[in-house]
Design a protein around this motif. Structure first.
Motif, mmCIF file in Angstrom:
data_model
loop_
_atom_site.group_PDB
_atom_site.id
_atom_site.type_symbol
_atom_site.label_atom_id
_atom_site.label_comp_id
_atom_site.label_asym_id
_atom_site.label_seq_id
_atom_site.Cartn_x
_atom_site.Cartn_y
_atom_site.Cartn_z
ATOM 1 N N ALA A 185 38.216 29.817 47.855
ATOM 2 C CA ALA A 185 39.169 30.817 47.363
ATOM 3 C C ALA A 185 38.413 32.074 46.942
ATOM 4 O O ALA A 185 37.491 31.997 46.118
ATOM 5 C CB ALA A 185 39.976 30.256 46.202
ATOM 6 N N PRO A 186 38.776 33.235 47.485
ATOM 7 C CA PRO A 186 38.006 34.451 47.202
ATOM 8 C C PRO A 186 38.256 35.061 45.826
ATOM 9 O O PRO A 186 37.418 35.798 45.312
ATOM 10 C CB PRO A 186 38.464 35.411 48.306
ATOM 11 N N ARG A 187 39.398 34.770 45.228
ATOM 12 C CA ARG A 187 39.721 35.367 43.927
ATOM 13 C C ARG A 187 39.442 34.350 42.825
ATOM 14 O O ARG A 187 39.998 33.253 42.809
ATOM 15 C CB ARG A 187 41.183 35.818 43.887
ATOM 16 N N GLU A 188 38.568 34.729 41.912
ATOM 17 C CA GLU A 188 38.111 33.789 40.893
ATOM 18 C C GLU A 188 39.187 33.468 39.868
ATOM 19 O O GLU A 188 40.166 34.207 39.703
ATOM 20 C CB GLU A 188 36.887 34.369 40.179
ATOM 21 N N ALA A 189 38.969 32.367 39.180
ATOM 22 C CA ALA A 189 39.859 31.987 38.078
ATOM 23 C C ALA A 189 39.763 33.025 36.963
ATOM 24 O O ALA A 189 38.737 33.697 36.806
ATOM 25 C CB ALA A 189 39.473 30.608 37.555
ATOM 26 N N PHE A 190 40.837 33.142 36.199
ATOM 27 C CA PHE A 190 40.827 34.024 35.033
ATOM 28 C C PHE A 190 41.790 33.461 34.000
ATOM 29 O O PHE A 190 42.534 32.505 34.285
ATOM 30 C CB PHE A 190 41.222 35.465 35.412
ATOM 31 N N CYS A 191 41.776 34.016 32.814
ATOM 32 C CA CYS A 191 42.660 33.550 31.748
ATOM 33 C C CYS A 191 43.662 34.630 31.371
ATOM 34 O O CYS A 191 43.342 35.822 31.355
ATOM 35 C CB CYS A 191 41.860 33.150 30.505
ATOM 36 N N LEU A 192 44.869 34.203 31.064
ATOM 37 C CA LEU A 192 45.909 35.107 30.593
ATOM 38 C C LEU A 192 45.743 35.356 29.102
ATOM 39 O O LEU A 192 45.167 34.521 28.388
ATOM 40 C CB LEU A 192 47.286 34.496 30.852
ATOM 41 N N PRO A 193 46.256 36.473 28.609
ATOM 42 C CA PRO A 193 46.220 36.710 27.161
ATOM 43 C C PRO A 193 47.015 35.638 26.429
ATOM 44 O O PRO A 193 48.072 35.216 26.884
ATOM 45 C CB PRO A 193 46.880 38.080 27.009
ATOM 46 N N LEU A 194 46.500 35.188 25.313
ATOM 47 C CA LEU A 194 47.188 34.212 24.485
ATOM 48 C C LEU A 194 47.551 34.858 23.153
ATOM 49 O O LEU A 194 46.872 35.781 22.705
ATOM 50 C CB LEU A 194 46.294 32.993 24.241
ATOM 51 N N PRO A 195 48.617 34.389 22.508
ATOM 52 C CA PRO A 195 49.019 34.992 21.231
ATOM 53 C C PRO A 195 48.007 34.738 20.127
ATOM 54 O O PRO A 195 47.278 33.753 20.140
ATOM 55 C CB PRO A 195 50.357 34.291 20.931
ATOM 56 N N GLY A 196 47.977 35.649 19.177
ATOM 57 C CA GLY A 196 47.144 35.464 17.991
ATOM 58 C C GLY A 196 45.662 35.508 18.301
ATOM 59 O O GLY A 196 45.206 36.222 19.183
ATOM 60 N N PRO A 197 44.865 34.723 17.567
ATOM 61 C CA PRO A 197 43.401 34.776 17.691
ATOM 62 C C PRO A 197 42.876 34.330 19.037
ATOM 63 O O PRO A 197 41.740 34.581 19.378
ATOM 64 C CB PRO A 197 42.925 33.838 16.576
ATOM 65 N N LYS A 198 43.705 33.642 19.832
ATOM 66 C CA LYS A 198 43.242 33.141 21.125
ATOM 67 C C LYS A 198 43.061 34.259 22.152
ATOM 68 O O LYS A 198 42.691 34.006 23.282
ATOM 69 C CB LYS A 198 44.237 32.102 21.669
ATOM 70 N N ARG A 199 43.305 35.499 21.778
ATOM 71 C CA ARG A 199 43.118 36.602 22.705
ATOM 72 C C ARG A 199 41.663 36.747 23.147
ATOM 73 O O ARG A 199 41.384 37.400 24.143
ATOM 74 C CB ARG A 199 43.599 37.919 22.081
ATOM 75 N N VAL A 200 40.761 36.129 22.426
ATOM 76 C CA VAL A 200 39.354 36.189 22.840
ATOM 77 C C VAL A 200 39.143 35.453 24.147
ATOM 78 O O VAL A 200 38.092 35.567 24.763
ATOM 79 C CB VAL A 200 38.426 35.584 21.769
ATOM 80 N N HIS A 201 40.130 34.686 24.612
ATOM 81 C CA HIS A 201 39.978 33.936 25.843
ATOM 82 C C HIS A 201 40.340 34.754 27.083
ATOM 83 O O HIS A 201 40.288 34.253 28.185
ATOM 84 C CB HIS A 201 40.874 32.682 25.813
ATOM 85 N N ILE A 202 40.739 36.005 26.898
ATOM 86 C CA ILE A 202 41.084 36.824 28.037
ATOM 87 C C ILE A 202 39.860 37.009 28.919
ATOM 88 O O ILE A 202 38.788 37.359 28.449
ATOM 89 C CB ILE A 202 41.604 38.209 27.597
ATOM 90 N N SER A 203 40.019 36.758 30.211
ATOM 91 C CA SER A 203 38.917 36.957 31.137
ATOM 92 C C SER A 203 38.711 38.449 31.361
ATOM 93 O O SER A 203 39.669 39.200 31.478
ATOM 94 C CB SER A 203 39.218 36.271 32.468
ATOM 95 N N PRO A 204 37.475 38.918 31.405
ATOM 96 C CA PRO A 204 37.233 40.337 31.642
ATOM 97 C C PRO A 204 37.701 40.762 33.028
ATOM 98 O O PRO A 204 37.476 40.066 34.009
ATOM 99 C CB PRO A 204 35.708 40.460 31.523
ATOM 100 N N ASN A 205 38.383 41.890 33.090
ATOM 101 C CA ASN A 205 38.882 42.457 34.341
ATOM 102 C C ASN A 205 39.644 41.456 35.187
ATOM 103 O O ASN A 205 39.278 41.161 36.328
ATOM 104 C CB ASN A 205 37.709 43.016 35.166
ATOM 105 N N PRO A 206 40.717 40.837 34.639
ATOM 106 C CA PRO A 206 41.472 39.837 35.421
ATOM 107 C C PRO A 206 42.194 40.477 36.579
ATOM 108 O O PRO A 206 42.449 39.830 37.558
ATOM 109 C CB PRO A 206 42.468 39.279 34.418
#
Length: 206
Positions: A185-206
């Protein structure tokens, strides 16, 4: 219409709360390594740091070998709670994103049918299709075919036969084909924004 919209909003929050509960109640991720704790810490560090692409690669290295615990953790914790989106071949629009995530969760559950916990869930809930909006399915025919597999899982002890039916209906590819597809698969995995403090899990440049 306002009441209906409010109901849908509440429904989404209820689903989120249930997913979080499932994630917390699930046992920690394990791996076929000499030190599974180190593996867990490494994956958690990657997710917390926003490097979701690398976190997926670490998990996938075991999942592609059909490691039951890793497959189960991806389905019940990493995708729903960490909001990790598996790799894809095309850009994911807002409309296709949910379908992409749900389809991968269903596929990974089916491939992991020999896991006693997954099998027990199939007995009780099948594929839990009612928790997904109709838009997740390509059309009514596909939805009906999913329901056939859902009924099979609820009523048959031989879950392998139900998985073979899903493959025959082309709802999922066979596992080897799925592995090859995900490997390339050419497009890598990424993370969606999560509410509250979990926003640190956002993948850079999704």
């Amino acid at each position: 219409m306002a009441i209906e919209r409010r109901f849908q909003e509440l429904r989404h929050w209820v689903i989120l709360i249930v997913l979080i509960f499932v994630a917390f109640s699930a046992s920690p991720m394990s791996a076929k390594t000499a030190d599974p704790t180190a593996f867990v810490k490494n994956v958690s560090r990657l997710l917390n740091g926003g490097d979701c692409a690398q976190a997926w690669k670490e998990l996938w290295s075991l999942a592609r070998q059909r490691d039951q615990k890793t497959l189960r953790d991806i389905v019940f914790a990493v995708i729903p709670y960490r909001a990790l989106v598996p790799p894809s071949y095309f850009p994911l629009t807002e409309n296709s994103l949910q379908s992409h995530m749900v389809n991968h969760m269903i596929a990974l559950k089916l491939y992991n049918w020999k896991d006693p916990e997954i099998s027990a869930e199939f007995d009780k809930y099948g594929l839990s299709l009612d928790s997904n909006p109709q838009e997740v399915f390509a059309n009514s025919q596909v939805q009906n075919e999913y329901r056939k597999v859902d009924v099979c899982l609820r009523t048959h002890k031989d879950k392998g036969a139900c998985v073979n039916a899903a493959i025959a209906l082309k709802l999922i590819p066979d596992f080897d084909s799925y592995v090859a597809m995900m490997d390339h698969a050419p497009r890598e995995a990424f993370c969606l924004p999560l509410p509250g403090p979990k926003r640190v899990h956002i993948s850079p440049n999704p």
